[in-house]
Design a protein around this motif. Structure first.
Motif, mmCIF file in Angstrom:
data_model
loop_
_atom_site.group_PDB
_atom_site.id
_atom_site.type_symbol
_atom_site.label_atom_id
_atom_site.label_comp_id
_atom_site.label_asym_id
_atom_site.label_seq_id
_atom_site.Cartn_x
_atom_site.Cartn_y
_atom_site.Cartn_z
ATOM 1 N N LEU A 110 -10.456 24.618 23.914
ATOM 2 C CA LEU A 110 -11.551 24.041 23.126
ATOM 3 C C LEU A 110 -11.009 23.304 21.903
ATOM 4 O O LEU A 110 -11.408 22.165 21.627
ATOM 5 C CB LEU A 110 -12.509 25.151 22.684
ATOM 6 C CG LEU A 110 -13.652 24.726 21.742
ATOM 7 C CD1 LEU A 110 -14.530 23.670 22.398
ATOM 8 C CD2 LEU A 110 -14.484 25.936 21.326
ATOM 9 N N LEU A 111 -10.096 23.941 21.168
ATOM 10 C CA LEU A 111 -9.536 23.315 19.972
ATOM 11 C C LEU A 111 -8.743 22.063 20.331
ATOM 12 O O LEU A 111 -8.753 21.063 19.601
ATOM 13 C CB LEU A 111 -8.651 24.310 19.225
ATOM 14 C CG LEU A 111 -9.390 25.480 18.563
ATOM 15 C CD1 LEU A 111 -8.400 26.499 18.015
ATOM 16 C CD2 LEU A 111 -10.292 24.976 17.439
ATOM 17 N N SER A 112 -8.057 22.087 21.454
ATOM 18 C CA SER A 112 -7.289 20.930 21.899
ATOM 19 C C SER A 112 -8.189 19.761 22.273
ATOM 20 O O SER A 112 -7.924 18.611 21.912
ATOM 21 C CB SER A 112 -6.411 21.307 23.087
ATOM 22 O OG SER A 112 -5.718 20.183 23.567
ATOM 23 N N ILE A 113 -9.260 20.046 22.995
ATOM 24 C CA ILE A 113 -10.185 18.986 23.410
ATOM 25 C C ILE A 113 -10.840 18.345 22.187
ATOM 26 O O ILE A 113 -10.965 17.115 22.099
ATOM 27 C CB ILE A 113 -11.267 19.555 24.356
ATOM 28 C CG1 ILE A 113 -10.631 20.053 25.667
ATOM 29 C CG2 ILE A 113 -12.331 18.491 24.647
ATOM 30 C CD1 ILE A 113 -9.928 18.975 26.463
ATOM 31 N N LEU A 114 -11.249 19.184 21.225
ATOM 32 C CA LEU A 114 -11.913 18.656 20.031
ATOM 33 C C LEU A 114 -10.992 17.773 19.200
ATOM 34 O O LEU A 114 -11.420 16.725 18.690
ATOM 35 C CB LEU A 114 -12.425 19.809 19.164
ATOM 36 C CG LEU A 114 -13.599 20.617 19.704
ATOM 37 C CD1 LEU A 114 -13.867 21.820 18.801
ATOM 38 C CD2 LEU A 114 -14.858 19.758 19.818
ATOM 39 N N ALA A 130 -7.650 15.486 22.163
ATOM 40 C CA ALA A 130 -8.239 14.635 23.200
ATOM 41 C C ALA A 130 -9.360 13.749 22.682
ATOM 42 O O ALA A 130 -9.511 12.613 23.143
ATOM 43 C CB ALA A 130 -8.752 15.507 24.354
ATOM 44 N N CYS A 131 -10.145 14.249 21.732
ATOM 45 C CA CYS A 131 -11.376 13.535 21.373
ATOM 46 C C CYS A 131 -11.350 12.803 20.041
ATOM 47 O O CYS A 131 -11.814 11.665 19.957
ATOM 48 C CB CYS A 131 -12.554 14.519 21.368
ATOM 49 S SG CYS A 131 -13.017 15.102 23.020
ATOM 50 N N PHE A 132 -10.842 13.435 18.996
ATOM 51 C CA PHE A 132 -11.017 12.875 17.653
ATOM 52 C C PHE A 132 -10.489 11.452 17.531
ATOM 53 O O PHE A 132 -11.233 10.504 17.299
ATOM 54 C CB PHE A 132 -10.374 13.790 16.609
ATOM 55 C CG PHE A 132 -10.365 13.201 15.229
ATOM 56 C CD1 PHE A 132 -11.552 12.970 14.556
ATOM 57 C CD2 PHE A 132 -9.174 12.857 14.609
ATOM 58 C CE1 PHE A 132 -11.560 12.407 13.283
ATOM 59 C CE2 PHE A 132 -9.166 12.310 13.341
ATOM 60 C CZ PHE A 132 -10.361 12.083 12.683
ATOM 61 N N GLN A 187 -22.694 0.502 18.298
ATOM 62 C CA GLN A 187 -22.027 1.413 19.221
ATOM 63 C C GLN A 187 -20.724 1.948 18.637
ATOM 64 O O GLN A 187 -20.372 3.116 18.825
ATOM 65 C CB GLN A 187 -21.755 0.710 20.545
ATOM 66 C CG GLN A 187 -21.206 1.637 21.624
ATOM 67 C CD GLN A 187 -21.018 0.926 22.946
ATOM 68 O OE1 GLN A 187 -21.443 -0.207 23.116
ATOM 69 N NE2 GLN A 187 -20.383 1.590 23.896
ATOM 70 N N GLY A 188 -19.999 1.097 17.926
ATOM 71 C CA GLY A 188 -18.767 1.548 17.294
ATOM 72 C C GLY A 188 -19.013 2.624 16.264
ATOM 73 O O GLY A 188 -18.245 3.586 16.151
ATOM 74 N N ASP A 189 -20.095 2.478 15.495
ATOM 75 C CA ASP A 189 -20.462 3.504 14.518
ATOM 76 C C ASP A 189 -20.733 4.845 15.204
ATOM 77 O O ASP A 189 -20.370 5.904 14.697
ATOM 78 C CB ASP A 189 -21.706 3.080 13.739
ATOM 79 C CG ASP A 189 -21.482 1.830 12.920
ATOM 80 O OD1 ASP A 189 -20.332 1.588 12.511
ATOM 81 O OD2 ASP A 189 -22.447 1.085 12.691
ATOM 82 N N ILE A 190 -21.388 4.782 16.347
ATOM 83 C CA ILE A 190 -21.693 6.011 17.092
ATOM 84 C C ILE A 190 -20.415 6.702 17.524
ATOM 85 O O ILE A 190 -20.283 7.929 17.429
ATOM 86 C CB ILE A 190 -22.588 5.691 18.302
ATOM 87 C CG1 ILE A 190 -23.950 5.183 17.820
ATOM 88 C CG2 ILE A 190 -22.762 6.922 19.189
ATOM 89 C CD1 ILE A 190 -24.850 4.689 18.928
ATOM 90 N N TYR A 191 -19.439 5.923 18.006
ATOM 91 C CA TYR A 191 -18.153 6.505 18.399
ATOM 92 C C TYR A 191 -17.481 7.205 17.219
ATOM 93 O O TYR A 191 -16.961 8.326 17.350
ATOM 94 C CB TYR A 191 -17.222 5.421 18.944
ATOM 95 C CG TYR A 191 -17.568 4.916 20.321
ATOM 96 C CD1 TYR A 191 -18.032 5.781 21.302
ATOM 97 C CD2 TYR A 191 -17.406 3.566 20.646
ATOM 98 C CE1 TYR A 191 -18.344 5.315 22.570
ATOM 99 C CE2 TYR A 191 -17.719 3.093 21.912
ATOM 100 C CZ TYR A 191 -18.191 3.965 22.868
ATOM 101 O OH TYR A 191 -18.489 3.510 24.126
ATOM 102 N N VAL A 192 -17.460 6.546 16.065
ATOM 103 C CA VAL A 192 -16.831 7.138 14.886
ATOM 104 C C VAL A 192 -17.583 8.390 14.444
ATOM 105 O O VAL A 192 -16.977 9.397 14.056
ATOM 106 C CB VAL A 192 -16.753 6.117 13.740
ATOM 107 C CG1 VAL A 192 -16.174 6.762 12.486
ATOM 108 C CG2 VAL A 192 -15.901 4.914 14.145
ATOM 109 N N LEU A 193 -18.907 8.360 14.507
ATOM 110 C CA LEU A 193 -19.711 9.522 14.135
ATOM 111 C C LEU A 193 -19.429 10.706 15.059
ATOM 112 O O LEU A 193 -19.326 11.847 14.615
ATOM 113 C CB LEU A 193 -21.200 9.167 14.178
ATOM 114 C CG LEU A 193 -22.170 10.277 13.768
ATOM 115 C CD1 LEU A 193 -21.877 10.758 12.356
ATOM 116 C CD2 LEU A 193 -23.612 9.792 13.882
ATOM 117 N N ILE A 194 -19.271 10.428 16.346
ATOM 118 C CA ILE A 194 -18.910 11.486 17.300
ATOM 119 C C ILE A 194 -17.559 12.085 16.928
ATOM 120 O O ILE A 194 -17.362 13.307 16.957
ATOM 121 C CB ILE A 194 -18.898 10.939 18.733
ATOM 122 C CG1 ILE A 194 -20.318 10.582 19.179
ATOM 123 C CG2 ILE A 194 -18.298 11.964 19.705
ATOM 124 C CD1 ILE A 194 -20.383 9.847 20.510
ATOM 125 N N ALA A 195 -16.612 11.210 16.561
ATOM 126 C CA ALA A 195 -15.289 11.686 16.150
ATOM 127 C C ALA A 195 -15.392 12.578 14.916
ATOM 128 O O ALA A 195 -14.705 13.601 14.812
ATOM 129 C CB ALA A 195 -14.375 10.495 15.866
#
Length: 300
Positions: free
Chosen positions: A68-72, A75-77, A150-158
């Motif tokens: 879980l910590l690795s994916i967050l 892999a994702c940030f 859409q780019g803002d959404i990606y950054v917000l998810i990060a």
């Protein structure tokens, strides 16, 4: 020492943002993230392999939390940051990135029922005002024209991914040393990213033009914002807690300004100085609060 490590972490990340933006037309975002982490894994592998063998039982015992910590984080940030920087503006990305301390405090307070002092909230607000002063170049009214894409959404998810990672670090296996923990997260994250990088390269990416700048950029990304920054961040969060450590994210615009001035010869104005003073004041206020955080039990 934790303050120095966290400051260096944000400095390395600022450099990563600058290089990530400069490379977005040369290399696709997921592939860039994968190459970064694969090189980091290669560099640490001589030291990691004995650790993996030594801690095999513990790693298998705690694999759900490690995964879980690795994916967050791995892999994702940064993958979502790179995705966002291909679309959104630097101003929008900086605004959203500076929300990390606020998201950390909200998660800590609402989910973990952690006590957050009024002084810490005040420190966040003061730092945030400094960030906004820098972003708007002293014209706060310009925020009224802020739009999300859409780019803002990606950054917000990060942002959400990194806040969750920082809060959940308190539940990392205590009997696994820091380097082994980092190495395992890089290994798992690289494996998780690999199929997405292959698909992106096959269907969407243009061929990479390899030259000295491309190679040096990947090397920088693998060593400084990857290996060193993650080790420094984990140690800083472990010593100060996620809420206080998150305040150092507000240093990102300051370092971005300094790097731009040094490498791009951009001028420094009065609102830059005012913004940095507010940011440092807010961090000082939040870090040296006299109200201790309540120890929280792990949710069942």
């Amino acid at each position: 020492m934790a303050y120095i490590l966290l400051t260096l972490t944000v400095l390395f990340w600022a450099g990563n943002f600058v290089l990530g933006r400069s490379m977005h037309l040369i290399m696709s975002p997921i592939l860039m993230a994968e190459l970064r982490w694969l090189l980091a894994l290669l560099l640490i592998s001589p030291f990691l392999l004995p650790k993996l063998k030594q801690n095999k039982t513990l790693i298998l015992q705690h694999w759900p939390m490690l995964t879980l910590l690795s994916i967050l984080s791995v892999a994702c940030f940064n993958t979502f940051i790179y995705l966002g920087l291909t679309i959104t503006t630097a101003t929008n990305a900086t605004i959203l990135q500076s929300m990390i301390p606020i998201v950390i405090l909200l998660i800590s307070a609402l989910w973990l029922k952690e006590s957050v002092s009024k002084q810490q909230w005040l420190g966040v607000c003061i730092s945030m005002s400094g960030v906004l002063l820098l972003i708007t170049q002293g014209d706060i009214a310009s925020l009224l024209n802020y739009t999300i894409n859409q780019g803002d959404i990606y950054v917000l998810i990060a942002v959400v991914f990194w806040a969750l990672y920082s809060v959940l670090l308190r539940f990392r296996p205590a009997n696994i040393d820091g380097f082994t923990f980092f190495g395992v997260t890089v290994l798992i994250g690289s494996i998780a990213l690999l199929p997405f990088a292959i698909l992106e390269y096959h269907f969407y990416a243009t061929p990479i033009v390899w030259h000295d700048n491309t190679i040096m950029t990947i090397v920088y990304m693998a060593v400084f914002p990857s290996i060193l920054a993650y080790i420094f961040w984990n140690k800083g969060v472990n010593e100060l807690g996620a809420a206080k450590a998150g305040l150092f994210i507000h240093l990102m615009p300051c370092f971005g300004l300094i790097l731009s001035s040094f490498f791009l010869n951009e001028e420094i104005y009065s609102f830059h100085i005012g913004g940095m003073l507010l940011i440092f004041s807010g961090i000082y206020l939040a870090i040296f609060t006299k109200v201790s955080l309540v120890k929280v039990k792990q949710p069942s």
